[in-house]
Structure formats: C-alpha cells, structure tokens
Design a protein around this motif. Structure first.
Motif, PDB file in Angstrom:
ATOM      1  N   PRO A   1       9.765   8.081   2.024  1.00  0.00           N
ATOM      2  CA  PRO A   1       8.821   9.367   2.493  1.00  0.00           C
ATOM      3  C   PRO A   1      10.335  10.117   2.058  1.00  0.00           C
ATOM      4  O   PRO A   1      10.073  11.836   1.369  1.00  0.00           O
ATOM      5  CB  PRO A   1       8.749   9.330   3.567  1.00  0.00           C
ATOM      6  CG  PRO A   1       9.465   8.275   4.050  1.00  0.00           C
ATOM      7  CD  PRO A   1       9.938   7.228   3.724  1.00  0.00           C
TER       8      PRO A   1
ATOM      9  N   ASP B   1       1.628   3.351   1.900  1.00  0.00           N
ATOM     10  CA  ASP B   1       2.421   4.014   2.930  1.00  0.00           C
ATOM     11  C   ASP B   1       3.752   3.631   2.802  1.00  0.00           C
ATOM     12  O   ASP B   1       4.723   3.903   3.424  1.00  0.00           O
ATOM     13  CB  ASP B   1       1.476   3.790   4.311  1.00  0.00           C
ATOM     14  CG  ASP B   1       1.452   2.161   4.251  1.00  0.00           C
ATOM     15  OD1 ASP B   1       1.590   1.156   3.227  1.00  0.00           O
ATOM     16  OD2 ASP B   1       1.432   1.283   5.558  1.00  0.00           O
ATOM     17  N   LEU B   2       3.941   2.616   1.921  1.00  0.00           N
ATOM     18  CA  LEU B   2       5.348   1.498   2.474  1.00  0.00           C
ATOM     19  C   LEU B   2       6.617   2.447   0.695  1.00  0.00           C
ATOM     20  O   LEU B   2       6.710   1.406   0.476  1.00  0.00           O
ATOM     21  CB  LEU B   2       5.411   0.417   2.046  1.00  0.00           C
ATOM     22  CG  LEU B   2       4.712  -0.560   2.838  1.00  0.00           C
ATOM     23  CD1 LEU B   2       4.837  -1.624   2.965  1.00  0.00           C
ATOM     24  CD2 LEU B   2       5.584   0.365   4.756  1.00  0.00           C
TER      25      LEU B   2
ATOM     26  N   GLY C   1      -2.154  10.614  -1.377  1.00  0.00           N
ATOM     27  CA  GLY C   1      -2.704   9.703  -1.639  1.00  0.00           C
ATOM     28  C   GLY C   1      -2.050   8.593  -2.464  1.00  0.00           C
ATOM     29  O   GLY C   1      -1.531   8.002  -2.650  1.00  0.00           O
TER      30      GLY C   1
ATOM     31  N   ASN D   1      12.408   3.060   5.416  1.00  0.00           N
ATOM     32  CA  ASN D   1      10.941   2.109   5.523  1.00  0.00           C
ATOM     33  C   ASN D   1      11.823   0.850   4.811  1.00  0.00           C
ATOM     34  O   ASN D   1      12.080   0.257   4.478  1.00  0.00           O
ATOM     35  CB  ASN D   1      10.534   2.255   4.412  1.00  0.00           C
ATOM     36  CG  ASN D   1       8.866   1.726   4.998  1.00  0.00           C
ATOM     37  OD1 ASN D   1       9.341   0.543   5.221  1.00  0.00           O
ATOM     38  ND2 ASN D   1       7.665   2.311   4.940  1.00  0.00           N
TER      39      ASN D   1
ATOM     40  N   GLN E   1       0.857  -1.192   0.385  1.00  0.00           N
ATOM     41  CA  GLN E   1       0.048   0.304   0.211  1.00  0.00           C
ATOM     42  C   GLN E   1       1.009   1.315  -0.084  1.00  0.00           C
ATOM     43  O   GLN E   1       2.398   1.288  -0.035  1.00  0.00           O
ATOM     44  CB  GLN E   1      -0.870  -0.050   1.348  1.00  0.00           C
ATOM     45  CG  GLN E   1      -1.772  -1.149   0.479  1.00  0.00           C
ATOM     46  CD  GLN E   1      -3.011  -1.405   2.392  1.00  0.00           C
ATOM     47  OE1 GLN E   1      -2.801  -0.854   3.207  1.00  0.00           O
ATOM     48  NE2 GLN E   1      -3.429  -2.553   2.379  1.00  0.00           N
TER      49      GLN E   1
ATOM     50  N   ARG F   1       0.671   8.398  -3.865  1.00  0.00           N
ATOM     51  CA  ARG F   1       2.038   7.762  -3.563  1.00  0.00           C
ATOM     52  C   ARG F   1       1.196   6.091  -4.625  1.00  0.00           C
ATOM     53  O   ARG F   1       2.548   5.304  -4.201  1.00  0.00           O
ATOM     54  CB  ARG F   1       1.703   7.239  -2.133  1.00  0.00           C
ATOM     55  CG  ARG F   1       2.286   8.911  -1.676  1.00  0.00           C
ATOM     56  CD  ARG F   1       2.124   8.533  -0.231  1.00  0.00           C
ATOM     57  NE  ARG F   1       2.210   9.776   0.333  1.00  0.00           N
ATOM     58  CZ  ARG F   1       2.314  10.154   2.075  1.00  0.00           C
ATOM     59  NH1 ARG F   1       2.521   9.235   2.738  1.00  0.00           N
ATOM     60  NH2 ARG F   1       2.390  11.342   2.523  1.00  0.00           N
ATOM     61  N   ARG F   2       0.327   5.351  -4.267  1.00  0.00           N
ATOM     62  CA  ARG F   2       0.192   4.368  -4.709  1.00  0.00           C
ATOM     63  C   ARG F   2       0.432   4.238  -6.036  1.00  0.00           C
ATOM     64  O   ARG F   2       1.158   3.195  -6.538  1.00  0.00           O
ATOM     65  CB  ARG F   2      -2.067   5.046  -4.507  1.00  0.00           C
ATOM     66  CG  ARG F   2      -2.531   3.652  -5.099  1.00  0.00           C
ATOM     67  CD  ARG F   2      -2.630   2.923  -4.026  1.00  0.00           C
ATOM     68  NE  ARG F   2      -1.799   1.693  -4.586  1.00  0.00           N
ATOM     69  CZ  ARG F   2      -1.310   0.169  -4.219  1.00  0.00           C
ATOM     70  NH1 ARG F   2      -1.791   0.014  -2.425  1.00  0.00           N
ATOM     71  NH2 ARG F   2      -0.301  -0.508  -4.093  1.00  0.00           N
TER      72      ARG F   2
ATOM     73  N   ARG G   1      11.171  10.091   9.244  1.00  0.00           N
ATOM     74  CA  ARG G   1      11.374  11.156   8.695  1.00  0.00           C
ATOM     75  C   ARG G   1      12.700  10.920   8.731  1.00  0.00           C
ATOM     76  O   ARG G   1      13.798  11.704   8.802  1.00  0.00           O
ATOM     77  CB  ARG G   1      10.848  12.589   8.846  1.00  0.00           C
ATOM     78  CG  ARG G   1       9.226  12.064   8.333  1.00  0.00           C
ATOM     79  CD  ARG G   1       9.152  13.811   8.173  1.00  0.00           C
ATOM     80  NE  ARG G   1       8.151  14.303   7.739  1.00  0.00           N
ATOM     81  CZ  ARG G   1       6.827  14.885   7.762  1.00  0.00           C
ATOM     82  NH1 ARG G   1       8.557  15.740   8.218  1.00  0.00           N
ATOM     83  NH2 ARG G   1       6.029  15.426   8.047  1.00  0.00           N
TER      84      ARG G   1
ATOM     85  N   ARG H   1       6.608  12.363   0.450  1.00  0.00           N
ATOM     86  CA  ARG H   1       6.507  12.531   1.699  1.00  0.00           C
ATOM     87  C   ARG H   1       5.266  13.524   1.142  1.00  0.00           C
ATOM     88  O   ARG H   1       4.113  14.530   1.395  1.00  0.00           O
ATOM     89  CB  ARG H   1       7.167  12.684   2.987  1.00  0.00           C
ATOM     90  CG  ARG H   1       7.548  14.233   2.561  1.00  0.00           C
ATOM     91  CD  ARG H   1       8.233  14.396   4.014  1.00  0.00           C
ATOM     92  NE  ARG H   1       9.429  14.839   4.098  1.00  0.00           N
ATOM     93  CZ  ARG H   1       9.453  16.679   4.097  1.00  0.00           C
ATOM     94  NH1 ARG H   1       8.406  17.438   4.427  1.00  0.00           N
ATOM     95  NH2 ARG H   1      11.272  17.020   3.845  1.00  0.00           N
TER      96      ARG H   1
END
Lengths: 233, 294
Positions: free
Chosen positions: A89, A85-86, A137, B177, A83, A140-141, B292, A133
């Motif tokens: 950033p 969020d990975l 959304g 990450n 997803q 990012r996807r 971050r 970052r």
C-alpha cells in the motif's frame, strides 16, 4: 506442468482442502469454479507455499515443491497472483511492479517488462507514481496482475480476477487474461461464476466444500442445466 | 535569543542521533513486528569498540569509528542467527522476543562491565575547538558539527537505500505485506537478517557519535534507547518519514526543556509529552494504521 495429487491443507487444526488432485498442462488454461469460502484461495496458498500442505504432493514438471518455502516455489516458476488486497500500500505503482521482478534474473529485464505491463494496462502507466493505497479496486486488481507478469512465471495462478470489480473493468481484466493465455502461458484461474469460461478455459474443475467434485470441458459443463443455474451469476 | 539558539543547536544535535537510533528500531518493528530491547546494548557495543580501538589499539579515530560500526553490525548478525531465529514465526513470538532481547541486552552489558569495568570512559573529540557565531553569541563545537553531518548523511543514505535499491524496497515490501512479499519470491528470513544488521549498525553508529559528547558506561545505551522508543512511537511505529521528523521534534523538545526549565525536567517532560500525544493521536504523528508502514 503443474500436478497436484491428494493434497490436504487448512489452517490450524481445521482442514479446508480434502484430497485435491488436479493438473495443468503446458500452455493450458484451467479454471477452478467454486462458491466463496469453499477453498479456492486456500488451494492457491497451499500450492504457492504461503501455507504448508498437511499431506499430498505438488509437482512442477518433475520437481516436487510441496512444503518448500514460497521463494523456492516462485523460483520453480509458479506465480500466484493474489486478490487486490495483497499489494504494497505505501509503495508506488512502479515500485509494486518492480517487486514483481524481485528475483535476480527478472530484475535485469525489469525495464522492458514494465513497458510490456504498461502496454497491457495503460491505466497503470498513468498512475505509476501514485501510492497503491490510493488506487481504486479495479486498478489494484490490474496492479496485482501486472506485478505477476513481471517475473519468470511458467504458470500463472490467478485468484478471482473479477472479485469486487465494476462490470466494464471485469471485461477488460478477462480480455487481458485471454491475451496472456494466447502468449502460451499456462494458467490456473480460480473463479466464482462461469460467465467467462468461453474462449478462456480449456478445462474446468468444480470445487465444493474443499473437494473437486467434477472435471470437464467448458462445453460439457455449460450443457448441464442444473450446474448453469448454480454458477451463472 | 541565546537560549533559543542554544536549544535549536542542541535539539538538532540530539535529533540527528535519536534519528539514527530510532530508525533502527522502526526498521525492525516494520519487518519483524518485534520490539528490540537489545538496541541500547548494540549502541554500547559500538561505543566500546570505538573506544578500545582508539585507546587500546591506537588506531586513527575515523577508521576506529568505521570498524566499531562493523562490530555492532556483526553483533546484530549474531543476535539474529543465534537468538531471534529461534523464536520467530513461533507461537508467543511477541513475548518470547521481548524476553530474548532483554536477555541479550543483559548479557552484552554484563560482558562490557567485565571487560571494561564500571568506570565511565570518555572518547577524545575528532576535532577540537569551537565555531563562534557572534551575532547570537552561540558557540558550536566542531565535534558536534561532525556528529550532525555524519548522522544526517547516514539518514539520507538509509532513505536512498530503502527507496532506490532492490534490497531496500524488499525491506519495505516485507514490512507492508508479508504474504505479498513472499509471493514475489522475496526470502523473508534473509530480509530479517539484513534489517537486523543494518539496525545494529545504526545503533552502533549512534553509540560512537554520542559517546564523543557524553560519558560512556556499560549501561549508557539505555536512555538513548528509551528516547528512541519515544521517537518511534511518536513518529508512528514503522514509519520512516514519521520517525525522522519525530526524532528532530523530540530532540528540540528535550533541548528546550533543558535550556528553559532545567536538565532534571527534560526526561519526565518527554514522557509526559508522549502520554498526551498517545491520547490525542494513538497511531503517532503521521497516523499510519497497521499495514500502512514504511
């Protein structure tokens, strides 16, 4: 291509997946439908090696990959697109994409692949110097998808491409996945609802409480009224 | 005026070397989430290796410096493979790694004590002489200039490595990450090893450079490590840009405290400053939260 047999996996002492068996043939697109919290992400994490399956086998062709470290599983041709969020950033869009081509063979081809990804996602080309970052959304996807296309995948495992996206962006993302599929790539896609099965899935599994409860073609499942009520959002 | 130029000069000198020390600490924190308390011992390894190569083996100075940095890097490799790899990824890693690195530091420093004795050593300067700047009555030693040039060049080289190369980017990816990095096929264990070796080399280089200015003893890596810790916390643990800015700010602060208030005030002053700073900006100068980094 991908065969999972009697897979058990979970976190710590609690088991999330119980006796999962599924397969994806070469060039086939398979969708696993299931509500949130029923083990879709865990299934992908167990296949890609982020968590160690407690038992069971995972094969790519005739190579057993269960229990191998993630880098060996990536090397075997499994690309897990997580997803949004990975992403990384504090790296730019371009750097994120480059990391998708980390492995030596892919790294040599990185420039032509970046052009291809930018062709699929012009938005990423516009934002290539921006930090991940600062993306929305949806962006990012797209970045996670594009990054997954930078490697040497034999099978793409995509985790809920529509999660948290605006309807217009969702259509765009699925359109891209259809294009990828038409190039002959095997796909294993996790989804929460059945809205996008048509024209995408060759076969569908239903995942409930960590168990695959049904398997069929999209037509068979879409003909089932009770099922539709549950899965058409 | 002379006081001001003197504090600026010393500040840049200290800051450059603290930057080297702190960058190593911050890289390890970023990738392994580990506080390496053996960092000061690696500084000492580099310094003694250079001293021994120059004074016992009679090698040319710059060549000795280079080999000494290699020796420190090798020590980092040994530390990682024999010690850190035993505790990494296991429950209780936070505490286990602290104890393991303190143990390593104690062993290394005791070994230096046994091999070279407790007397302090001095490293001869590469260049003798001073550069006199008349208008502000400032005299700059050529040796200090060399230290600044080598340190700044190394910081730029590290920055270019982390931004522009496949391995450098992989280090940043792992720091930002871990799961995503694994999914890219980046072997985390290999990245940890590379980070440890680079970090040890930077500590060794700092040891070589500072020992040509200060005395060298088996325990002289401790204060530079503490100051590097202040720098990394001030700069926001794990942030490279923040670390380098913080190194120069702390260097200038220390030098100013020394020049205007006296040498005995400098260290307590730095600690006081850090405490105030942690109250005002708990995440450091650049305020990066967890995730971050780098």
């Amino acid at each position: 291509m991908l065969t999972v047999s009697d897979l058990h996996a979970g976190y710590g002492g609690s088991e999330v997946l119980h006796t999962i068996s599924l397969h994806v043939h070469e060039g086939e697109a398979v969708v696993v439908l299931g509500p949130n919290g029923h083990g879709k992400t865990t299934l992908l994490r167990a296949i890609s090696g982020l968590i160690r399956p407690t038992s069971g086998a995972v094969m790519i062709g005739d190579k057993a990959i269960a229990g191998l470290p993630p880098e060996a599983i990536v090397a075997a041709g499994v690309t897990h697109i997580p997803q949004g969020d990975l992403v990384f950033p504090e790296m730019t869009v371009l750097e994120n994409l480059l990391m998708g081509a980390y492995r030596a063979l892919a790294w040599r081809e990185r420039n032509t692949r970046i052009e291809r990804v930018f062709g699929l996602f012009p938005r990423l080309a516009e934002r290539k110097a921006q930090l991940a970052r600062s993306l929305s959304g949806g962006e990012r996807r797209m970045l996670a998808l594009g990054r997954g296309l930078m490697g040497d995948a034999k099978i793409l495992m995509i985790d809920e491409p529509s999660l948290g996206l605006a309807p217009l962006v969702i259509e765009q993302v699925y359109e891209t996945i259809r294009e990828i599929r038409e190039s002959g790539m095997a796909i294993l896609l996790m989804d929460e609802n059945a809205n996008h099965l048509e024209g995408l899935a060759d076969r569908v599994y239903l995942l409930e409480s960590g168990v695959l409860v049904r398997e069929g073609t999209p037509a068979e499942l879409l003909a089932d009224e009770a099922l539709l009520a549950a899965y058409l959002g | 005026m002379q006081q001001l130029s003197q504090s600026l000069y010393s500040g840049v000198l200290y800051g450059s070397v603290y930057g080297l020390m702190a960058l190593g600490l911050t890289l390890i924190w970023g990738a392994l989430r580990m506080l390496n308390l053996a960092h000061g011992a690696l500084y000492v390894v580099g310094a003694y290796a250079a001293w021994a190569l120059i004074n016992l083996a009679g090698l040319p100075m710059l060549l000795s410096f280079l080999i000494a940095v290699g020796v420190a890097a090798l020590m980092g490799l040994v530390l990682q493979t024999t010690l850190i790899n035993q505790v990494i990824g296991k429950p209780g890693f936070d505490n286990a790694s602290l104890i393991a690195t303190v143990a390593a530091a104690t062993m290394i420093e005791s070994a230096m004590l046994l091999m070279f004795g407790p007397q302090v050593k001095t490293m001869p300067p590469v260049f003798e002489g001073n550069l006199l700047i008349p208008g502000i009555q400032l005299s700059i030693r050529y040796q200090d200039l060399l230290v600044i040039v080598i340190a700044v060049a190394s910081l730029f080289a590290m920055s270019a490595f982390l931004r522009g190369t496949r391995y450098g980017m992989a280090i940043r990816a792992v720091s930002q990450n871990m799961d995503a990095a694994k999914l890219m096929g980046i072997p985390a264990g290999q990245v940890f090893l590379i980070v440890m070796v680079i970090s040890a080399a930077l500590a060794g280089l700092a040891g070589v450079l500072l020992s040509s200015i200060f005395f060298l003893s088996p325990f002289s890596g401790f204060l530079p490590m503490i100051k590097a810790l202040i720098v990394t916390i001030f700069g926001g643990l794990g942030s490279i840009k923040g670390t380098i800015w913080a190194a120069y700010l702390i260097g200038l602060l220390e030098a100013s405290l020394q020049v205007y208030l006296g040498a005995s005030i400098a260290l307590p002053g730095l600690f006081l400053f850090m405490i105030v700073m942690l109250v005002i900006r708990p995440n450091g100068l650049f305020g990066l939260g967890e995730g971050r980094r780098l």
